[in-house]
Motif scaffolding. Structure first.
Motif, mmCIF file in Angstrom:
data_model
loop_
_atom_site.group_PDB
_atom_site.id
_atom_site.type_symbol
_atom_site.label_atom_id
_atom_site.label_comp_id
_atom_site.label_asym_id
_atom_site.label_seq_id
_atom_site.Cartn_x
_atom_site.Cartn_y
_atom_site.Cartn_z
ATOM 1 N N ALA A 153 0.809 -1.224 0.000
ATOM 2 C CA ALA A 153 0.000 0.000 0.000
ATOM 3 C C ALA A 153 0.838 1.268 0.000
ATOM 4 O O ALA A 153 0.476 2.266 -0.639
ATOM 5 N N ASP A 154 1.945 1.268 0.729
ATOM 6 C CA ASP A 154 2.766 2.485 0.830
ATOM 7 C C ASP A 154 4.069 2.347 0.042
ATOM 8 O O ASP A 154 5.107 2.852 0.438
ATOM 9 N N GLN A 155 4.006 1.669 -1.093
ATOM 10 C CA GLN A 155 5.183 1.479 -1.945
ATOM 11 C C GLN A 155 5.758 2.827 -2.370
ATOM 12 O O GLN A 155 5.029 3.703 -2.846
ATOM 13 N N PRO A 156 7.053 3.051 -2.174
ATOM 14 C CA PRO A 156 7.647 4.354 -2.521
ATOM 15 C C PRO A 156 7.540 4.655 -4.015
ATOM 16 O O PRO A 156 7.370 3.756 -4.845
ATOM 17 N N ALA A 157 7.668 5.913 -4.349
ATOM 18 C CA ALA A 157 7.655 6.346 -5.751
ATOM 19 C C ALA A 157 8.982 5.988 -6.406
ATOM 20 O O ALA A 157 10.003 5.786 -5.736
ATOM 21 N N PRO A 158 9.018 5.894 -7.741
ATOM 22 C CA PRO A 158 10.286 5.651 -8.435
ATOM 23 C C PRO A 158 11.263 6.789 -8.186
ATOM 24 O O PRO A 158 10.863 7.926 -7.965
ATOM 25 N N PRO A 159 12.564 6.507 -8.220
ATOM 26 C CA PRO A 159 13.555 7.579 -8.015
ATOM 27 C C PRO A 159 13.487 8.599 -9.138
ATOM 28 O O PRO A 159 13.205 8.265 -10.285
ATOM 29 N N ALA A 160 13.732 9.858 -8.791
ATOM 30 C CA ALA A 160 13.630 10.948 -9.775
ATOM 31 C C ALA A 160 14.733 11.970 -9.535
ATOM 32 O O ALA A 160 14.481 13.156 -9.338
ATOM 33 N N THR A 161 15.972 11.493 -9.558
ATOM 34 C CA THR A 161 17.104 12.387 -9.334
ATOM 35 C C THR A 161 17.644 12.889 -10.670
ATOM 36 O O THR A 161 17.240 12.423 -11.741
ATOM 37 N N HIS A 162 18.585 13.828 -10.609
ATOM 38 C CA HIS A 162 19.148 14.422 -11.817
ATOM 39 C C HIS A 162 20.487 13.778 -12.170
ATOM 40 O O HIS A 162 21.353 13.612 -11.306
ATOM 41 N N ALA A 163 20.651 13.438 -13.434
ATOM 42 C CA ALA A 163 21.914 12.877 -13.916
ATOM 43 C C ALA A 163 22.956 13.979 -14.050
ATOM 44 O O ALA A 163 22.630 15.165 -14.141
ATOM 45 N N PHE A 164 24.222 13.576 -14.069
ATOM 46 C CA PHE A 164 25.309 14.524 -14.266
ATOM 47 C C PHE A 164 26.376 13.875 -15.137
ATOM 48 O O PHE A 164 26.449 12.646 -15.252
ATOM 49 N N ALA A 165 27.197 14.688 -15.774
ATOM 50 C CA ALA A 165 28.192 14.196 -16.727
ATOM 51 C C ALA A 165 29.438 13.694 -16.002
ATOM 52 O O ALA A 165 29.850 14.260 -14.984
ATOM 53 N N GLN A 166 30.026 12.636 -16.534
ATOM 54 C CA GLN A 166 31.337 12.168 -16.096
ATOM 55 C C GLN A 166 32.362 12.764 -17.063
ATOM 56 O O GLN A 166 32.330 12.488 -18.268
ATOM 57 N N PRO A 167 33.275 13.612 -16.571
ATOM 58 C CA PRO A 167 34.199 14.316 -17.466
ATOM 59 C C PRO A 167 35.011 13.350 -18.328
ATOM 60 O O PRO A 167 35.415 12.271 -17.881
ATOM 61 N N PRO A 197 21.938 -0.431 -16.163
ATOM 62 C CA PRO A 197 22.218 0.998 -15.961
ATOM 63 C C PRO A 197 23.703 1.333 -16.029
ATOM 64 O O PRO A 197 24.060 2.430 -16.491
ATOM 65 N N ASP A 198 24.585 0.415 -15.600
ATOM 66 C CA ASP A 198 26.006 0.751 -15.682
ATOM 67 C C ASP A 198 26.476 0.780 -17.123
ATOM 68 O O ASP A 198 27.348 1.571 -17.488
ATOM 69 N N SER A 199 25.891 -0.048 -17.989
ATOM 70 C CA SER A 199 26.240 0.000 -19.413
ATOM 71 C C SER A 199 25.835 1.342 -20.018
ATOM 72 O O SER A 199 26.602 1.976 -20.755
ATOM 73 N N ILE A 200 24.629 1.775 -19.710
ATOM 74 C CA ILE A 200 24.132 3.031 -20.278
ATOM 75 C C ILE A 200 24.925 4.214 -19.745
ATOM 76 O O ILE A 200 25.339 5.105 -20.496
ATOM 77 N N CYS A 201 25.167 4.227 -18.434
ATOM 78 C CA CYS A 201 25.928 5.341 -17.846
ATOM 79 C C CYS A 201 27.355 5.375 -18.379
ATOM 80 O O CYS A 201 27.899 6.455 -18.666
ATOM 81 N N TRP A 202 27.970 4.205 -18.508
ATOM 82 C CA TRP A 202 29.337 4.161 -19.044
ATOM 83 C C TRP A 202 29.356 4.640 -20.496
ATOM 84 O O TRP A 202 30.210 5.447 -20.885
ATOM 85 N N LEU A 203 28.424 4.156 -21.302
ATOM 86 C CA LEU A 203 28.405 4.487 -22.722
ATOM 87 C C LEU A 203 28.237 5.984 -22.949
ATOM 88 O O LEU A 203 28.902 6.577 -23.804
ATOM 89 N N LEU A 204 27.377 6.606 -22.164
ATOM 90 C CA LEU A 204 27.050 8.020 -22.381
ATOM 91 C C LEU A 204 27.853 8.961 -21.493
ATOM 92 O O LEU A 204 27.640 10.187 -21.526
ATOM 93 N N ASN A 205 28.788 8.415 -20.705
ATOM 94 C CA ASN A 205 29.597 9.232 -19.782
ATOM 95 C C ASN A 205 28.708 10.088 -18.882
ATOM 96 O O ASN A 205 28.898 11.309 -18.756
ATOM 97 N N ILE A 206 27.732 9.433 -18.282
ATOM 98 C CA ILE A 206 26.873 10.106 -17.312
ATOM 99 C C ILE A 206 26.816 9.267 -16.045
ATOM 100 O O ILE A 206 27.129 8.071 -16.047
ATOM 101 N N ARG A 207 26.422 9.906 -14.957
ATOM 102 C CA ARG A 207 26.196 9.223 -13.693
ATOM 103 C C ARG A 207 24.908 9.787 -13.096
ATOM 104 O O ARG A 207 24.367 10.776 -13.574
ATOM 105 N N GLY A 208 24.416 9.159 -12.039
ATOM 106 C CA GLY A 208 23.185 9.612 -11.418
ATOM 107 C C GLY A 208 23.089 9.162 -9.979
ATOM 108 O O GLY A 208 24.000 8.501 -9.452
ATOM 109 N N ASP A 209 21.991 9.490 -9.340
ATOM 110 C CA ASP A 209 21.769 9.182 -7.933
ATOM 111 C C ASP A 209 20.459 8.434 -7.716
ATOM 112 O O ASP A 209 19.827 8.554 -6.675
ATOM 113 N N ASP A 210 20.056 7.647 -8.708
ATOM 114 C CA ASP A 210 18.790 6.926 -8.583
ATOM 115 C C ASP A 210 18.857 5.775 -7.583
ATOM 116 O O ASP A 210 17.823 5.343 -7.069
ATOM 117 N N LEU A 211 20.054 5.248 -7.353
ATOM 118 C CA LEU A 211 20.212 4.092 -6.484
ATOM 119 C C LEU A 211 21.205 4.396 -5.374
ATOM 120 O O LEU A 211 22.121 5.201 -5.551
#
Length: 593
Positions: A153-167, A197-211
């Protein structure tokens, strides 16, 4: 503090939640329902919304699953969690030793002929369901929506953080170049489906805080043979990226993922080991040809660039100095004056004091005495134990923008027994055996894992986990496809980072683990060498190993030389980064034996 000490397991909630799930199963005409630890992306860490296994059973380990039937419910756990699971689940759940007992064997034994077992096609891979179908007879596997979600009943919402670039200076390659390079490897496939997600983040040189603990942004992607990528994600997550993604990355909403798959012209490449069943179902229903192959990002991501390795080395020196300050402090505290929470708090404080820590790479494992025998123990306010005389096992790591660390040290607190010293030395011998290894190109983890166990085996001892796992570059601390384990079938290649962490655990008494991170490199040729290509490991972790715990009579001369050389290198690399009492402590801790 990144780490909290609240009790996340609620065993008393298990019986009513299981009863509610069984009511949903009956309403759906199901005899059973499978509840995995996984989310739709098949990563080790899951968001709170996807922690269905923990919510239902109370078990919080990083791997496992539950099969709920109307008259029994099995919780499947591997060797790391067999002590932990008994403390976390109510007696309505039965721990099942997995993989010794396979899911197929258990289902075949406990589900009646013509029974129906439901599963959420988002949360199981093509390989998992294919294997289960092949190993069961007279049982139907039925796709369904998630029954746990119906009763949570009280299942949390999906994560909605902002991605950032890996230089790019840390990644070592612009993401546009990665896309072009990998697109050229697709062969006859028009595109490849990416769900990790690690494949996508690595490929696009981005990181995030969803997990927690892993700098991931959750989403899906298609890598097109044309050299473009379609990224399926909530666009709001990308607002801080500016023009980083560029013209070759097209953004679509997550809800467009399946409809887009249904319109693709094949062939389409999927990785059956990570691709959710619903993806294959959607392509199959559309009549699209599928090609099964490994995720195209897996090996390139595992073989770190020169920039990633330079960053990792820098992160380990920074982390090693923090560990030295922590260990110096710990040695100054009288036995029984600290608790496990005190130790975890101090260690995180030393890492935070570097002003470079982005997160810890996993919840610190700090086990005093018998808690050290719980392989993935997480201290809570309820379990918090005094650090008394004996052994203290501390397994921890940091997420820095230039690298991910993971280190375990077992430390003597006051007087230790001869049994503990002997076991520690046998574990150390295995760790040294891996560290010194040279091997011909083409060997994999399964070819080397036993070398870490020989000394233990000779004394009738062993440990119930792999010797090592892959490690990412400011990504997941547990990364595939490489593994230093009996299950490791991917040949080691230069640039792959692994852990080297043999152990020994005496339930109810103590635990021992010693861990360094290592990276595969080409080995210089030896005089008279006839093998054309040989590899070896470069050590990345430089922190003293507690020599007070060593029974020197059990070490060979070669092992003693390796340990003394290692400590000389620790002093050389870390000594200039510490001062005062810590410098004096480090000199003593690195003294030759």
């Amino acid at each position: 503090m990144f780490q909290s000490f609240s009790e996340t397991s609620s065993p008393e909630q298990g019986p009513p939640r299981l009863a509610a799930l069984r009511a949903e199963m009956a309403a759906a005409g199901l005899d059973g329902f499978i509840v995995p630890r996984a989310d739709a992306h098949q990563g080790e860490y899951v968001a709170e919304r996807d922690s269905r296994l923990a919510w239902l059973t109370g078990f919080t380990g990083s791997a496992g699953f539950c099969v709920a039937l109307q008259d029994k419910a099995g919780v499947f756990i591997d060797g790391r969690y067999r002590v932990q699971v008994r403390a976390q689940v109510a007696d309505v759940f039965t721990p099942v030793h997995w993989p010794e007992v396979t899911l197929g064997d258990w289902v075949s034994e406990h589900v009646a002929q013509n029974g129906i077992v439901g599963f959420d096609p988002w949360l199981h891979t093509v390989s998992q369901i294919r294997e289960l179908e092949a190993s069961t007879s007279g049982v139907t596997l039925q796709r369904t929506d998630n029954l746990v979600d119906r009763i949570w009943a009280d299942q949390p919402a999906p994560p909605a953080t902002h991605a950032f670039a890996q230089p790019v200076d840390l990644a070592g390659e612009a993401h546009g170049d990665k896309i072009a390079r990998l697109a050229a490897t697709l062969g006859s496939a028009h595109c490849a489906v990416l769900t990790l997600p690690d494949s996508i983040c690595w490929l696009l040189n981005i990181r995030g805080d969803d997990l927690p603990r892993t700098p991931f942004m959750l989403g899906f992607a298609l890598l097109h043979a044309s050299g473009t990528v379609t990224l399926f994600v909530d666009p709001e997550k990308l607002v801080n990226l500016g023009d980083h993604l560029g013209p070759n990355v097209h953004v679509a909403r997550v809800e467009d993922f399946l409809p887009t798959l249904a319109k693709l012209e094949g062939p389409v490449q999927i990785d059956p080991a990570s691709c959710p069943v619903i993806v294959a179902d959607t392509l199959r229903e559309a009549g699209t040809q599928m090609i099964e192959a490994q995720d195209p990002c897996a090996l390139p991501k595992a073989c770190k660039s020169a920039a990633e390795l330079d960053g990792t080395r820098a992160a380990h020196l920074r982390d090693g100095a923090a560990m030295a300050r922590f260990l110096c402090w710990l040695d100054q505290q009288p036995a029984s004056s600290l608790t496990e929470i005190d130790v975890v708090t101090k260690l995180e404080g030393e890492r935070s004091a570097t002003n470079a820590l982005r997160d810890i790479s996993f919840d610190t494992i700090c086990g005093a005495g018998p808690n050290g025998a719980i392989v993935h123990y997480r201290v809570t306010e309820k379990t918090n134990r005094a650090v008394e005389q004996g052994l203290l096992l501390v397994d921890s790591g940091g997420q820095y923008v230039d690298g991910t660390t993971d280190i375990t040290r077992t430390i003597a607190i006051g007087t230790v027994s001869e049994e503990e010293r002997r076991a520690f030395t046998l574990v150390l011998k295995g760790m040294i055996a891996i560290s010194k290894l040279r091997w011909p190109k083409g060997l994999a983890g399964r070819d080397m894992d036993s070398l870490a166990r020989v000394a233990l085996w000779e004394h009738g001892m062993d440990y119930g986990h792999g010797t090592g796992h892959g490690v990412g570059s400011y990504l997941s601390v547990h990364e595939g496809p490489q593994r230093l384990a009996r299950t490791g079938t991917v040949p080691f290649m230069p640039g792959m980072i692994l852990s080297n962490e043999p152990g020994f655990y005496k339930e109810g008494a103590f635990g021992i683990r010693i861990e360094n991170l290592i990276v595969v490199e080409e080995a210089p040729a030896l005089p008279g060498q006839t093998v054309p290509d040989m590899y070896r490991f470069e050590t990345l972790t430089y922190v003293p190993i507690d020599t007070r715990l060593i029974d020197t009579g059990l070490l060979t001369d070669a092992e003693r030389r390796w340990l003394n050389a290692y400590h000389t290198e620790v002093l050389t690399r870390i000594g200039t980064l510490v001062e005062g009492d810590v410098s004096l402590w480090l000199t003593q801790a690195c003294a030759p034996i």
